[in-house]
Design an enzyme around this catalytic site. Structure first.
Site, mmCIF file in Angstrom:
data_model
loop_
_atom_site.group_PDB
_atom_site.id
_atom_site.type_symbol
_atom_site.label_atom_id
_atom_site.label_comp_id
_atom_site.label_asym_id
_atom_site.label_seq_id
_atom_site.Cartn_x
_atom_site.Cartn_y
_atom_site.Cartn_z
ATOM 1 N N ASP A 1 1.549 -1.758 2.973
ATOM 2 C CA ASP A 1 2.351 -2.671 2.155
ATOM 3 C C ASP A 1 3.357 -1.852 1.359
ATOM 4 O O ASP A 1 2.975 -1.003 0.553
ATOM 5 C CB ASP A 1 1.432 -3.459 1.210
ATOM 6 C CG ASP A 1 2.222 -4.433 0.350
ATOM 7 O OD1 ASP A 1 2.811 -5.366 0.916
ATOM 8 O OD2 ASP A 1 2.270 -4.239 -0.882
ATOM 9 N N GLU B 1 4.842 -4.911 7.510
ATOM 10 C CA GLU B 1 5.482 -6.219 7.483
ATOM 11 C C GLU B 1 6.898 -6.045 7.994
ATOM 12 O O GLU B 1 7.535 -5.029 7.743
ATOM 13 C CB GLU B 1 5.596 -6.730 6.040
ATOM 14 C CG GLU B 1 4.310 -7.175 5.444
ATOM 15 C CD GLU B 1 4.542 -7.637 4.012
ATOM 16 O OE1 GLU B 1 3.837 -8.541 3.587
ATOM 17 O OE2 GLU B 1 5.417 -7.094 3.336
ATOM 18 N N ASP C 1 -1.609 -5.357 -4.013
ATOM 19 C CA ASP C 1 -0.986 -4.705 -2.857
ATOM 20 C C ASP C 1 -2.032 -4.242 -1.849
ATOM 21 O O ASP C 1 -1.800 -4.239 -0.642
ATOM 22 C CB ASP C 1 -0.129 -3.511 -3.302
ATOM 23 C CG ASP C 1 1.054 -3.945 -4.160
ATOM 24 O OD1 ASP C 1 1.437 -5.124 -4.085
ATOM 25 O OD2 ASP C 1 1.582 -3.103 -4.917
#
Ligand SMILES: [Zn+2]
Length: 391
Positions: free
Chosen positions: A184, A268, A366
């Site tokens: 992340d 991501e 996170d």
């Protein structure tokens, strides 16, 4: 076999700076002359002059302009190759039917690099790079060079000098690794991994960013056209380059270590909406702004952060490909809202740093997102591997 470029700071002496600057000027002159000849031939006779036509003239040029003997011949050949490349791009534009526009002449101080394409340079054990016809220049080798150096480019960036080595790396295949990680990317920590560990922006890098921001603000206050403004523009450019160089080095090191440790890295997908998301500053009853978790980064700084994320993913992707490891990108939707324990989606403010769920899952926000990212990556990978079912 993969290609990799290494960039290092050079510390030329005053005399060497003079020689380097002089060499760049001669290279610029040659480049412009090469363009001129090609332009004339094309305009007057529609002729295409080739690289070889021009390279064959180099001995004649050296006979008339003796100073060109003081430049390594391969460096001169490379200048002609640059002109050749510019013209090829021009013809490609003509073919595509876009408004072509001839390759442009380079103005004074706008020719900023020369290349030793094969030889004429070497790296010594006492951290110096020896350049034929220029001399031995001190170099700051802050990274280990892997592979064989193929070309050596000397660059001027503002008042700094750099060398870029383009290397070919014989890739030793890394051992098969079944470790997987979800990553992340964030503002508070550069990256939070699914095992809960974090990768932090180095301190010197944050300092550089702060300095850049200060200079940027000071520039904004200077009057247009003033000498002070000109000076400030230079300072900003210098600080900008420094931050950019530091960022690249940091991202190289961080991506190297991830690719070494994991067989599968899941990120991501960066999306425009995702990139600009930023906690809104909170105000208390008196209208004073409260800290909002992520340091209030904005404007230029924010764009630097975004560029860093994209570059990091890019580095990880190509390094993983070279090492035979995998990188996957998953949809960022719900990764921070879903509970990594039970899957329940719970809306969270961006300022909420802690994930606390009814199911008993308690962890850093996170970290929770990184676990979700990994889980998504695993399911994508599972889908990729499962054989298609035919009816
Ligand atoms: Zn839960």
């Amino acid at each position: 076999m993969s290609k990799q470029a290494y960039k290092f700071r050079l510390y030329p002496t005053r005399k060497q700076i003079h020689t380097l600057t002089w060499t760049l000027e001669r290279a610029r002159e040659l480049y412009n002359a090469a363009l001129q000849e090609r332009r004339d031939a094309y305009r007057m006779a529609g002729n295409h002059i080739t690289y070889y036509d021009q390279a064959n003239q180099l001995p004649d040029i050296k006979a008339i302009r003796e100073e060109y003997r003081d430049i390594h011949s391969q460096v001169l050949q490379d200048v002609l190759r640059k002109a050749d490349k510019a013209f090829k791009a021009f013809f490609a534009r003509c073919k595509r039917g876009t408004t072509p526009g001839f390759p442009r002449f380079k103005g004074r101080n706008h020719f900023d690099s020369i290349t030793y394409p094969q030889g004429g340079f070497s790296l010594t054990h006492d951290s110096r790079v020896c350049l034929s016809k220029i001399g031995s220049i001190k170099i700051k080798l802050h990274r280990e060079i892997k592979g064989t150096i193929k070309t050596c480019t000397i660059k001027r960036e503002g008042e700094g000098w750099y060398v870029v080595f383009a290397c070919e790396v014989e890739q030793e295949p890394l051992e098969v690794c079944h470790e997987a990680v979800g990553i992340d990317l964030g503002l508070l920590h550069f990256a939070t991994l699914s095992d809960g560990s974090t990768i932090e922006n180095p301190r010197y890098y944050r300092k550089g960013e702060q300095k850049l921001e200060r200079l940027q603000q000071s520039l904004a206050r200077k009057k247009r056209g003033s000498a002070r403004r000109k000076k400030a523009v230079k300072q900003v450019a210098k600080a900008h380059r420094k931050v950019a160089n530091q960022r690249r080095d940091f991202l190289h090191k961080a991506s190297d270590s991830l690719v070494q440790s994991y067989g599968l890295m899941v990120f991501e997908e960066l999306q425009p909406a995702h990139m600009s998301k930023r906690p809104k500053p909170k105000q208390d009853a008196n209208g004073t702004y409260l800290p909002n978790g992520a340091a209030a980064k904005g404007g230029l700084n924010k764009s630097i952060v975004d560029a860093g994320w994209a570059m990091f993913q890019q580095f990880c992707t190509y390094k993983a490909a070279n090492a035979g490891r995998d990188v996957l990108f998953v949809n960022p939707r719900y990764t921070s809202q879903s509970c990594s324990g039970c899957g329940q989606v719970r809306k969270k403010e961006l300022s909420e740093r802690w994930h606390s769920c009814e199911c008993g899952t308690e962890l850093d926000r996170d970290h929770n997102a990184a676990i979700n990212i990994l889980a998504l990556g695993r399911s994508v990978q599972g889908n990729l591997r499962s054989p298609a079912i035919h009816g």
